[in-house]
Enzyme design. Sequence first.
Site, PDB file in Angstrom:
ATOM      1  N   LYS A  54      15.016   5.822   3.094  1.00 12.50           N
ATOM      2  CA  LYS A  54      15.827   4.737   2.576  1.00 12.50           C
ATOM      3  C   LYS A  54      17.200   4.773   3.388  1.00 12.50           C
ATOM      4  O   LYS A  54      17.795   3.686   3.544  1.00 12.50           O
ATOM      5  CB  LYS A  54      16.183   4.794   1.346  1.00 12.50           C
ATOM      6  CG  LYS A  54      14.829   4.520   0.376  1.00 12.50           C
ATOM      7  CD  LYS A  54      14.938   4.698  -0.954  1.00 12.50           C
ATOM      8  CE  LYS A  54      13.566   4.371  -1.702  1.00 12.50           C
ATOM      9  NZ  LYS A  54      13.520   4.769  -3.072  1.00 12.50           N
TER      10      LYS A  54
ATOM     11  N   THR B 105       0.814  -1.436  -0.084  1.00  4.35           N
ATOM     12  CA  THR B 105       0.167   0.009  -0.080  1.00  4.35           C
ATOM     13  C   THR B 105       0.826   1.286   0.196  1.00  4.35           C
ATOM     14  O   THR B 105       2.301   1.143  -0.248  1.00  4.35           O
ATOM     15  CB  THR B 105      -0.978   0.040   1.174  1.00  4.35           C
ATOM     16  OG1 THR B 105      -0.138   0.214   2.520  1.00  4.35           O
ATOM     17  CG2 THR B 105      -1.734  -1.155   1.444  1.00  4.35           C
TER      18      THR B 105
HETATM   19  N1  LIG Z   1       6.465   1.467  -7.805  1.00  3.01           N
HETATM   20  C1  LIG Z   1       7.871   1.514  -7.400  1.00  3.01           C
HETATM   21  O1  LIG Z   1       8.729   1.731  -8.292  1.00  3.01           O
HETATM   22  C2  LIG Z   1       8.269   1.212  -5.952  1.00  3.01           C
HETATM   23  C3  LIG Z   1       9.179   0.817  -5.738  1.00  3.01           C
HETATM   24  C4  LIG Z   1       9.776   0.489  -4.536  1.00  3.01           C
HETATM   25  C5  LIG Z   1       8.814   0.524  -3.468  1.00  3.01           C
HETATM   26  N2  LIG Z   1       7.467   1.133  -3.776  1.00  3.01           N
HETATM   27  C6  LIG Z   1       6.585   1.172  -2.706  1.00  3.01           C
HETATM   28  O2  LIG Z   1       5.725  -0.198  -2.890  1.00  3.01           O
HETATM   29  C7  LIG Z   1       4.524   0.281  -2.377  1.00  3.01           C
HETATM   30  C8  LIG Z   1       3.280   0.108  -3.676  1.00  3.01           C
HETATM   31  O3  LIG Z   1       3.669   0.848  -4.572  1.00  3.01           O
HETATM   32  P1  LIG Z   1       2.882   1.270  -6.121  1.00  3.01           P
HETATM   33  O4  LIG Z   1       3.725   1.614  -7.231  1.00  3.01           O
HETATM   34  O5  LIG Z   1       2.459  -0.200  -6.210  1.00  3.01           O
HETATM   35  O6  LIG Z   1       1.944   2.195  -5.402  1.00  3.01           O
HETATM   36  P2  LIG Z   1       0.551   2.484  -5.984  1.00  3.01           P
HETATM   37  O7  LIG Z   1       0.249   3.797  -5.593  1.00  3.01           O
HETATM   38  O8  LIG Z   1       0.510   2.117  -7.669  1.00  3.01           O
HETATM   39  O9  LIG Z   1      -0.564   1.460  -5.562  1.00  3.01           O
HETATM   40  C9  LIG Z   1      -0.876   1.344  -3.957  1.00  3.01           C
HETATM   41  C10 LIG Z   1      -2.149   0.615  -3.841  1.00  3.01           C
HETATM   42  O10 LIG Z   1      -2.398   0.797  -2.636  1.00  3.01           O
HETATM   43  C11 LIG Z   1      -3.969   1.166  -2.578  1.00  3.01           C
HETATM   44  N3  LIG Z   1      -3.915   1.354  -0.788  1.00  3.01           N
HETATM   45  C12 LIG Z   1      -3.525   2.341  -0.461  1.00  3.01           C
HETATM   46  N4  LIG Z   1      -3.836   2.486   0.803  1.00  3.01           N
HETATM   47  C13 LIG Z   1      -4.442   1.303   1.061  1.00  3.01           C
HETATM   48  C14 LIG Z   1      -4.861   0.832   2.425  1.00  3.01           C
HETATM   49  N5  LIG Z   1      -5.027   1.308   3.512  1.00  3.01           N
HETATM   50  N6  LIG Z   1      -5.810  -0.334   2.292  1.00  3.01           N
HETATM   51  C15 LIG Z   1      -5.738  -1.278   1.069  1.00  3.01           C
HETATM   52  N7  LIG Z   1      -5.125  -0.526  -0.029  1.00  3.01           N
HETATM   53  C16 LIG Z   1      -4.535   0.657   0.017  1.00  3.01           C
HETATM   54  C17 LIG Z   1      -3.928   1.849  -3.420  1.00  3.01           C
HETATM   55  O11 LIG Z   1      -5.483   2.056  -3.635  1.00  3.01           O
HETATM   56  C18 LIG Z   1      -3.190   1.661  -4.529  1.00  3.01           C
HETATM   57  O12 LIG Z   1      -3.954   0.662  -5.392  1.00  3.01           O
HETATM   58  C19 LIG Z   1       4.446   1.839  -2.139  1.00  3.01           C
HETATM   59  O13 LIG Z   1       4.659   1.732  -0.702  1.00  3.01           O
HETATM   60  C20 LIG Z   1       5.850   2.317  -2.655  1.00  3.01           C
HETATM   61  O14 LIG Z   1       6.300   3.387  -1.889  1.00  3.01           O
HETATM   62  C21 LIG Z   1       7.308   1.224  -4.824  1.00  3.01           C
HETATM   63  N1  LIG Z   2       9.193   6.586  -5.478  1.00  4.26           N
HETATM   64  C1  LIG Z   2      10.388   5.653  -5.292  1.00  4.26           C
HETATM   65  C2  LIG Z   2       9.892   4.145  -5.742  1.00  4.26           C
HETATM   66  C3  LIG Z   2      11.113   3.215  -5.233  1.00  4.26           C
HETATM   67  O1  LIG Z   2      11.187   3.316  -3.693  1.00  4.26           O
HETATM   68  C4  LIG Z   2      11.520   6.184  -6.419  1.00  4.26           C
HETATM   69  O2  LIG Z   2      11.258   6.951  -7.119  1.00  4.26           O
HETATM   70  O3  LIG Z   2      12.619   5.701  -6.097  1.00  4.26           O
END
Ligand SMILES: NC(=O)c1ccc[n+]([C@@H]2O[C@H](COP(=O)([O-])OP(=O)(O)OC[C@H]3O[C@@H](n4cnc5c(N)ncnc54)[C@H](O)[C@@H]3O)[C@@H](O)[C@H]2O)c1
Ligand SMILES: N[C@@H](CCO)C(=O)O
Length: 353
Positions: A227, A99
């Site tokens: 991080k 999330t």
């Molecule tokens: N996208 C990346 O490149 C990346 C890389 C490393 C880490 N992350 C981390 O991974 C996680 C997910 O990233 P993402 O890119 O899939 O984000 P995103 O915003 O695409 O998806 C997050 C999802 O979580 C849902 N959500 C939010 N709060 C919620 C809750 N309380 N209960 C249930 N669902 C909930 C939202 O509706 C959304 O669909 C984030 O914490 C982000 O920081 C992302």
């Molecule tokens: N928003 C983050 C995703 C990885 O944690 C980034 O751009 O590096």
Amino acid sequence: MTVYNIALIGFGGVNRALAGLIATKNPQWERQLGFQLNIVAVSDLYLGSVISPNGLDPRMLTEANFTKGGFGQLSGGSSEADNETVIKLAPADIVVEATFTNPKDGEPAVSHCRWALQAGKHVVTTNKGPVALAAQELKALAKSRGVRFEYEGAVMSGTPVMRLADKTLAGAEMKGFEGILNGTSNFVLGRMEGGLDFSSAVKEAQALGYAEADPTADVEGHDVRLKVVILANELLGANLKPEDVTCEGISRLSPHDIETAAKENCRWKLIGSAARGVDGIVVGSVAPKRLALEHPLAGVGGATNAVSLNTELLGSVTITGPGAGRVETAYALLSDIVAIHSAQPSKDAKEAA
Ligand SMILES: NC(=O)c1ccc[n+]([C@@H]2O[C@H](COP(=O)([O-])OP(=O)(O)OC[C@H]3O[C@@H](n4cnc5c(N)ncnc54)[C@H](O)[C@@H]3O)[C@@H](O)[C@H]2O)c1
Ligand SMILES: N[C@@H](CCO)C(=O)O
């Protein structure tokens, strides 16, 4: 055959990409890794919740164009996201938490992880909140319940910096690190160097799935600060909190700053670092730095990240790779599940015992 039942909490870019991989790669994983994954539940703030003890079709999940509350149309579904019920009651071996990252108190993701571990379920997460703000508590809880709390994707997406440091560099004596730890801001700086304006570059990073839900976290350095906390605590045995790390992002860099640096054979990079001082205290910081083009981090472009680990016995070791991206981060979750699988007797053996 070992099958791990998994519950996905959050169904955005990363968990959707994981479902997409499951749809195509399960047979290959069975041959190469010794297990398959079966999605028994999904809960998402926007889409609702669904529990299906026999498993949901991953292709259907990724290809159906669900609208708000759309999981309510599925058998066992509800248009409301009932994370607590899903985490506690779905027959999952592993809860996959992806999330939104909440940089202030990590909630509700910290509670999601806590509920899962208390229920004897492994947790894998890419969410930086629980790892930066509650890792000690969650690791202790996991240990007490005989399960694992894994989070390789919290830093540098699927690029295995934490496992590299923990396993392969064990004994090398870590003294500090410095690196590019945010894909979005690095991508934005590169696009601005190519002449694009700041807000258009941020929009591109959002469309590519790199940015946080609120990209302020990326460009103001808050994401890197989390991080730095995670790496300092994991690699250097520190006990830092975000407020201990000074933080400045890239939003104050003007096109003129970037152009001037380029004319002088330099490039701006957002650098996160931490090091143990002679007094034994670990100090961390996040700030934009103007690097000469010969600097090893100056050539790291796009959403790629790189971190140089400064060790006593081996000198500097640099790891570089994707720092963001949906599939790249879903891979981090897979690598966490591989770690769980490798660390325990086979599920079949446990069931037979
Ligand atoms: N996208 C990346 O490149 C990346 C890389 C490393 C880490 N992350 C981390 O991974 C996680 C997910 O990233 P993402 O890119 O899939 O984000 P995103 O915003 O695409 O998806 C997050 C999802 O979580 C849902 N959500 C939010 N709060 C919620 C809750 N309380 N209960 C249930 N669902 C909930 C939202 O509706 C959304 O669909 C984030 O914490 C982000 O920081 C992302
Ligand atoms: N928003 C983050 C995703 C990885 O944690 C980034 O751009 O590096």
